[in-house]
Design a protein around this motif. Structure first.
Motif, PDB file in Angstrom:
ATOM      1  N   THR A 148       3.858  35.423  72.816  1.00  0.00           N
ATOM      2  CA  THR A 148       3.527  35.630  74.761  1.00  0.00           C
ATOM      3  C   THR A 148       2.444  36.610  74.785  1.00  0.00           C
ATOM      4  O   THR A 148       2.563  37.526  73.381  1.00  0.00           O
ATOM      5  CB  THR A 148       4.822  35.861  75.638  1.00  0.00           C
ATOM      6  N   PRO A 149       1.523  36.352  75.700  1.00  0.00           N
ATOM      7  CA  PRO A 149       0.410  37.803  75.616  1.00  0.00           C
ATOM      8  C   PRO A 149       1.024  39.161  76.061  1.00  0.00           C
ATOM      9  O   PRO A 149       0.042  39.741  75.400  1.00  0.00           O
ATOM     10  CB  PRO A 149      -0.279  37.206  76.473  1.00  0.00           C
ATOM     11  N   ALA A 247      -3.832  38.947  78.735  1.00  0.00           N
ATOM     12  CA  ALA A 247      -3.962  37.385  78.319  1.00  0.00           C
ATOM     13  C   ALA A 247      -5.271  36.417  78.670  1.00  0.00           C
ATOM     14  O   ALA A 247      -5.754  35.708  77.950  1.00  0.00           O
ATOM     15  CB  ALA A 247      -3.383  37.437  79.294  1.00  0.00           C
TER      16      ALA A 247
END
Length: 256
Positions: A148-149, A247
């Motif tokens: 994930t970011p 992100a």
């Protein structure tokens, strides 16, 4: 303790191979195995015997040559325990905080998920260098294939916390394209402008842009700078969390 010798060479289309040699013990590690034939050829040219393979992650252009190199050299394969079922021939599994040795030189294993969930980096603090695979690039970072970011931002933050003078050996020659993107989100950054011009000259001369340093990346790499007011203003994310800004930078790079 003698200084480590590093032999860097291009592999495949845009990978780098790295052979790390300790003159005192005669040990040599290859960082990943993007191209077994090229790695073995470079070791032979140098007169070095490969005794270890240090894998950063499971992707084929990093671990695909493991068995071929091991078959010729008998090298020990050091790799992240998370990837025990995805990396061939592992003889030593490592996790965050473990230490691996090349002669008397010590490398600390840093778990850096994001690009993949098992990714690790190898930091040699006494030697002032780190092999970071596809986590951090010169003016960039790895694409998020598995993590994930938030995970990647945490991993990059760990690398950014290394001493500024640390030399960073990343696994691909992506810097020219990374510079073009970086300028799109941070166009007024003087350090970035100077860095991008230097990269353009190096590539025009056929020279590598790797290694870089932590200091250079903290000054110019937008993926390490989501807290920068100018970047936040340009993205219209002045009040967002760092990981959310990161992100968005990563999202923009994916479609750049």
């Amino acid at each position: 303790m003698s200084e480590l010798l590093i032999r860097q060479f291009p592999c495949l289309s845009d990978n780098y191979g790295f052979l790390v040699h300790d003159p005192d013990s005669g040990e040599t590690a290859t960082i990943d195995t993007p191209d077994a034939d090229r790695i073995l050829s470079e070791a032979e040219k140098a007169g070095w015997s490969i005794t270890q393979i240090w894998n950063t992650h499971h992707h084929f252009d990093h671990a695909g040559g493991n068995e071929a190199v091991q078959a010729v050299t008998g090298a020990k394969i050091v790799a992240p325990s998370y990837d025990r079922h995805r990396i061939p021939g592992i003889t030593m599994e490592v996790e965050d905080g473990d230490v691996v040795s090349l002669g008397s030189h010590k490398a600390k294993v840093l778990y850096t998920p994001g690009h993949t969930m098992g990714h690790v980096c190898y930091h040699l603090p006494m030697d002032g260098l780190a092999f970071v695979g596809d986590t951090l690039f010169a003016l960039g970072c790895g694409r998020l294939f598995e993590g994930t970011p938030a995970e990647m931002w945490h991993s990059l933050s760990r690398l950014a916390a290394l001493p500024d003078e640390t030399r960073i050996y990343c696994a691909h020659e992506y810097t020219e394209a990374n510079a073009r993107f970086a300028l799109s989100v941070d166009p007024d950054n003087h350090d970035l402008q100077v860095y991008a011009a230097m990269v353009e000259g190096e590539r025009a001369r056929g020279e590598p842009t790797v290694p870089t340093t932590i200091a250079a990346e903290k000054a110019a790499n937008p993926f390490l700078r989501p807290n920068d007011p100018a970047i936040r203003a340009r993205l219209q994310m002045v009040d967002d969390d760092d990981e959310d800004v990161f992100a968005e930078i990563r999202r923009r790079k994916d479609s750049f």
